[in-house]
Structure formats: C-alpha cells, structure tokens
Design a protein around this motif. Structure first.
Motif, PDB file in Angstrom:
ATOM      1  N   ALA A 295      -3.444  36.618 -33.617  1.00  0.00           N
ATOM      2  CA  ALA A 295      -4.388  35.914 -34.484  1.00  0.00           C
ATOM      3  C   ALA A 295      -5.170  34.892 -33.685  1.00  0.00           C
ATOM      4  O   ALA A 295      -6.326  34.579 -34.000  1.00  0.00           O
ATOM      5  CB  ALA A 295      -3.636  35.229 -35.623  1.00  0.00           C
ATOM      6  N   GLY A 296      -4.552  34.348 -32.642  1.00  0.00           N
ATOM      7  CA  GLY A 296      -5.193  33.319 -31.834  1.00  0.00           C
ATOM      8  C   GLY A 296      -4.229  32.802 -30.791  1.00  0.00           C
ATOM      9  O   GLY A 296      -3.180  33.399 -30.531  1.00  0.00           O
ATOM     10  N   ALA A 297      -4.572  31.675 -30.206  1.00  0.00           N
ATOM     11  CA  ALA A 297      -3.711  31.004 -29.239  1.00  0.00           C
ATOM     12  C   ALA A 297      -3.742  29.512 -29.540  1.00  0.00           C
ATOM     13  O   ALA A 297      -4.698  29.012 -30.131  1.00  0.00           O
ATOM     14  CB  ALA A 297      -4.181  31.265 -27.806  1.00  0.00           C
ATOM     15  N   VAL A 298      -2.688  28.823 -29.134  1.00  0.00           N
ATOM     16  CA  VAL A 298      -2.634  27.376 -29.300  1.00  0.00           C
ATOM     17  C   VAL A 298      -2.308  26.760 -27.947  1.00  0.00           C
ATOM     18  O   VAL A 298      -1.326  27.137 -27.302  1.00  0.00           O
ATOM     19  CB  VAL A 298      -1.574  26.941 -30.324  1.00  0.00           C
TER      20      VAL A 298
ATOM     21  N   ARG B 205      -4.249  27.311 -40.277  1.00  0.00           N
ATOM     22  CA  ARG B 205      -5.647  27.709 -40.537  1.00  0.00           C
ATOM     23  C   ARG B 205      -6.076  28.847 -39.620  1.00  0.00           C
ATOM     24  O   ARG B 205      -6.903  29.682 -39.977  1.00  0.00           O
ATOM     25  CB  ARG B 205      -6.579  26.525 -40.356  1.00  0.00           C
ATOM     26  N   LEU B 206      -5.517  28.879 -38.405  1.00  0.00           N
ATOM     27  CA  LEU B 206      -5.862  29.939 -37.470  1.00  0.00           C
ATOM     28  C   LEU B 206      -5.300  31.272 -37.930  1.00  0.00           C
ATOM     29  O   LEU B 206      -5.869  32.331 -37.636  1.00  0.00           O
ATOM     30  CB  LEU B 206      -5.305  29.618 -36.082  1.00  0.00           C
ATOM     31  N   VAL B 207      -4.189  31.214 -38.629  1.00  0.00           N
ATOM     32  CA  VAL B 207      -3.556  32.441 -39.153  1.00  0.00           C
ATOM     33  C   VAL B 207      -4.295  32.941 -40.386  1.00  0.00           C
ATOM     34  O   VAL B 207      -4.643  34.126 -40.479  1.00  0.00           O
ATOM     35  CB  VAL B 207      -2.066  32.187 -39.470  1.00  0.00           C
ATOM     36  N   THR B 208      -4.536  32.061 -41.336  1.00  0.00           N
ATOM     37  CA  THR B 208      -5.200  32.485 -42.578  1.00  0.00           C
ATOM     38  C   THR B 208      -6.625  32.934 -42.340  1.00  0.00           C
ATOM     39  O   THR B 208      -7.144  33.764 -43.100  1.00  0.00           O
ATOM     40  CB  THR B 208      -5.182  31.333 -43.596  1.00  0.00           C
ATOM     41  N   ALA B 209      -7.258  32.438 -41.295  1.00  0.00           N
ATOM     42  CA  ALA B 209      -8.649  32.834 -41.017  1.00  0.00           C
ATOM     43  C   ALA B 209      -8.762  34.288 -40.624  1.00  0.00           C
ATOM     44  O   ALA B 209      -9.844  34.899 -40.744  1.00  0.00           O
ATOM     45  CB  ALA B 209      -9.223  31.965 -39.910  1.00  0.00           C
TER      46      ALA B 209
ATOM     47  N   GLU C  33      -8.481  36.483 -21.540  1.00  0.00           N
ATOM     48  CA  GLU C  33      -7.467  37.457 -21.120  1.00  0.00           C
ATOM     49  C   GLU C  33      -6.722  38.043 -22.319  1.00  0.00           C
ATOM     50  O   GLU C  33      -6.298  39.205 -22.285  1.00  0.00           O
ATOM     51  CB  GLU C  33      -6.477  36.801 -20.162  1.00  0.00           C
ATOM     52  N   LEU C  34      -6.587  37.242 -23.362  1.00  0.00           N
ATOM     53  CA  LEU C  34      -5.896  37.680 -24.572  1.00  0.00           C
ATOM     54  C   LEU C  34      -6.835  38.364 -25.564  1.00  0.00           C
ATOM     55  O   LEU C  34      -6.399  38.794 -26.635  1.00  0.00           O
ATOM     56  CB  LEU C  34      -5.223  36.483 -25.250  1.00  0.00           C
ATOM     57  N   GLY C  35      -8.119  38.456 -25.215  1.00  0.00           N
ATOM     58  CA  GLY C  35      -9.090  39.089 -26.094  1.00  0.00           C
ATOM     59  C   GLY C  35      -9.445  38.250 -27.307  1.00  0.00           C
ATOM     60  O   GLY C  35      -9.772  38.793 -28.366  1.00  0.00           O
ATOM     61  N   LEU C  36      -9.411  36.919 -27.140  1.00  0.00           N
ATOM     62  CA  LEU C  36      -9.627  36.007 -28.259  1.00  0.00           C
ATOM     63  C   LEU C  36     -10.900  35.195 -28.081  1.00  0.00           C
ATOM     64  O   LEU C  36     -11.245  34.804 -26.966  1.00  0.00           O
ATOM     65  CB  LEU C  36      -8.444  35.038 -28.376  1.00  0.00           C
ATOM     66  N   ALA C  37     -11.561  34.927 -29.181  1.00  0.00           N
ATOM     67  CA  ALA C  37     -12.694  34.016 -29.175  1.00  0.00           C
ATOM     68  C   ALA C  37     -12.173  32.582 -29.191  1.00  0.00           C
ATOM     69  O   ALA C  37     -11.140  32.304 -29.819  1.00  0.00           O
ATOM     70  CB  ALA C  37     -13.581  34.254 -30.393  1.00  0.00           C
ATOM     71  N   PRO C  38     -12.851  31.639 -28.530  1.00  0.00           N
ATOM     72  CA  PRO C  38     -12.388  30.244 -28.532  1.00  0.00           C
ATOM     73  C   PRO C  38     -12.198  29.675 -29.929  1.00  0.00           C
ATOM     74  O   PRO C  38     -11.274  28.884 -30.155  1.00  0.00           O
ATOM     75  CB  PRO C  38     -13.489  29.514 -27.760  1.00  0.00           C
ATOM     76  N   LEU C  39     -13.046  30.076 -30.874  1.00  0.00           N
ATOM     77  CA  LEU C  39     -12.934  29.523 -32.226  1.00  0.00           C
ATOM     78  C   LEU C  39     -11.703  30.025 -32.977  1.00  0.00           C
ATOM     79  O   LEU C  39     -11.351  29.471 -34.016  1.00  0.00           O
ATOM     80  CB  LEU C  39     -14.196  29.823 -33.028  1.00  0.00           C
ATOM     81  N   SER C  40     -11.048  31.039 -32.443  1.00  0.00           N
ATOM     82  CA  SER C  40      -9.797  31.503 -33.057  1.00  0.00           C
ATOM     83  C   SER C  40      -8.582  30.820 -32.431  1.00  0.00           C
ATOM     84  O   SER C  40      -7.450  31.175 -32.738  1.00  0.00           O
ATOM     85  CB  SER C  40      -9.664  33.023 -32.923  1.00  0.00           C
TER      86      SER C  40
END
Length: 220
Positions: free
Chosen positions: A7-10, A214-218, A156-163
């Motif tokens: 879903a994202g990274a923290v 919020r990163l998960v629900t988005a 590297e994780l295939g994530l957008a910064p906003l996620s």
C-alpha cells in the motif's frame, strides 16, 4: 517479506523519534568520552548554526581508536520509545514497508533494522581500518540525502511518494516531510510540527498509527 501489493512505505527517523529526548550519537559519545561536546554541536545544528557535515566531523573525531565490535554491546542499552516492535509489525501487516530514514551512524541503523525488522536504513558511515574507527567520516549524509534515500526506496518498491509516510521530529525531517503524503511530527520541534500533516505527542510510537492508517485506506 516483500510482495507486489504494498500500500505504501513509512520512513521512520531515529534520533529524537525512536530514541527519545536525545540522539544515538550523544548516547554513544558517552562511552567514547565526548558527550558534552557533541550535545553542544547537535544543539548548534538544531538552531541552524552548524551544518550536518561539521557535526559529523566533530563526532567522528571522538571515535578514533575505538573498536568496531564494541558498538553492538553499547547499543543494547540505547533508550528507545515504547511500541517500536508493534508499530513495525502493524506496518508489515497492513502492506506498508517500514524503513529507517535517519542521519544516525550506520551501525545504529543496522542494529535497529536487525532488531525490529525494518526493510532498510540510511545514514552516514564512519571510516574504519583494522577493525577500529579512524576518527574520519567515510560518507557524509544530510537531510537532503535522507529525503533522496527515501524517494529512491519508494521507486524501488514501485510506490509514488504520495503513497508514503514519514515519522520524525526535527530539522532533518523537513525535506522528507515535504515529499510524502503523510508526515507525522512525533514529539517534535516547532518547525517539524508546522511542516507536518499530523502532530502526535506520546510515549508510545503506536500513537502514530491512526495517521498512518490513511495510507492504507487510500488504496482501498
């Protein structure tokens, strides 16, 4: 542990965040004999009088002659905020990759990554020779390098910064706070509070979880 459905990274800061009310460098300087000098230099960095390079050089000089193998034992006594293990586990179970984005020396990042299960860590490196520290910096690393490391991890994780999210407390977190979707100021300075999307004052890191959710629900 990694999969294609993050879903994202923290990105978690260390000094002042996971290590409350002090820094890992000041803690280690207590064993090395230059604690007071380093605490003064770090205060200069926080106020903008000194840059990170100068503070790192002053600190590194105090490591000269110390044996690298000693550091792990010292770090076993590092003061840490409650709830790190539970927060890291929550991140993994909710599809968020927990990463250390920090200016702490690499032995600190490596120790915390191994102990708590973070995916990766950043940080400056001390020069060693023959198993001992030389008193010099092998690689400098500042607040902009910290941001760039986090953004590279996201790519590297295939994530957008906003996620992605960041949890931090001070000046070194400001460039990263401006680059992610959720920025949580945890027991933070006034500048970090102003730059964040959420503010948490808590003795337990799990206090940030409602904001990271919020990163998960988005993504649902």
């Amino acid at each position: 542990m990694l999969s294609s459905d993050h879903a994202g990274a923290v990105f978690f800061d260390v000094d002042g965040t996971l290590v409350p009310r002090t820094s890992s460098s000041v803690f280690l300087a207590g064993f090395l004999g230059h604690r007071d000098e380093l605490a003064e230099a770090e205060a200069g960095y926080a106020s903008g009088v000194l840059d990170n390079r100068r503070v790192s050089e002053l600190d590194a000089a105090g490591w000269a002659g110390a044996a690298a193998h000693q550091v792990h034992g010292w770090l076993d006594g590092l003061p840490l905020v409650s709830g790190i293990s539970e927060t890291v586990a929550w991140c993994w179970s909710n599809g968020l990759v927990p990463v250390l984005a920090t200016l702490a020396w690499s032995p600190v990042g490596g120790y915390l990554t191994d102990r708590f299960g973070f995916h990766a860590f950043s940080g400056p490196r001390l020069e060693t020779a023959g198993g001992r520290f030389t008193g010099h910096v092998a690689r400098h690393f500042d607040e902009y390098d910290k941001r760039d490391f986090a953004l590279a991890q996201a790519r590297e994780l295939g994530l957008a910064p906003l996620s992605c999210g960041a949890v931090g407390d001070s000046r070194s977190d400001l460039p990263l706070f401006a680059s992610v979707g959720v920025a949580v100021a945890f027991n933070a300075s006034e500048h970090a509070r102003t730059a964040a999307t959420a503010v948490v004052d808590d003795d337990d890191l799990r206090g940030v979880l409602p904001h990271l959710s919020r990163l998960v629900t988005a993504t649902r």
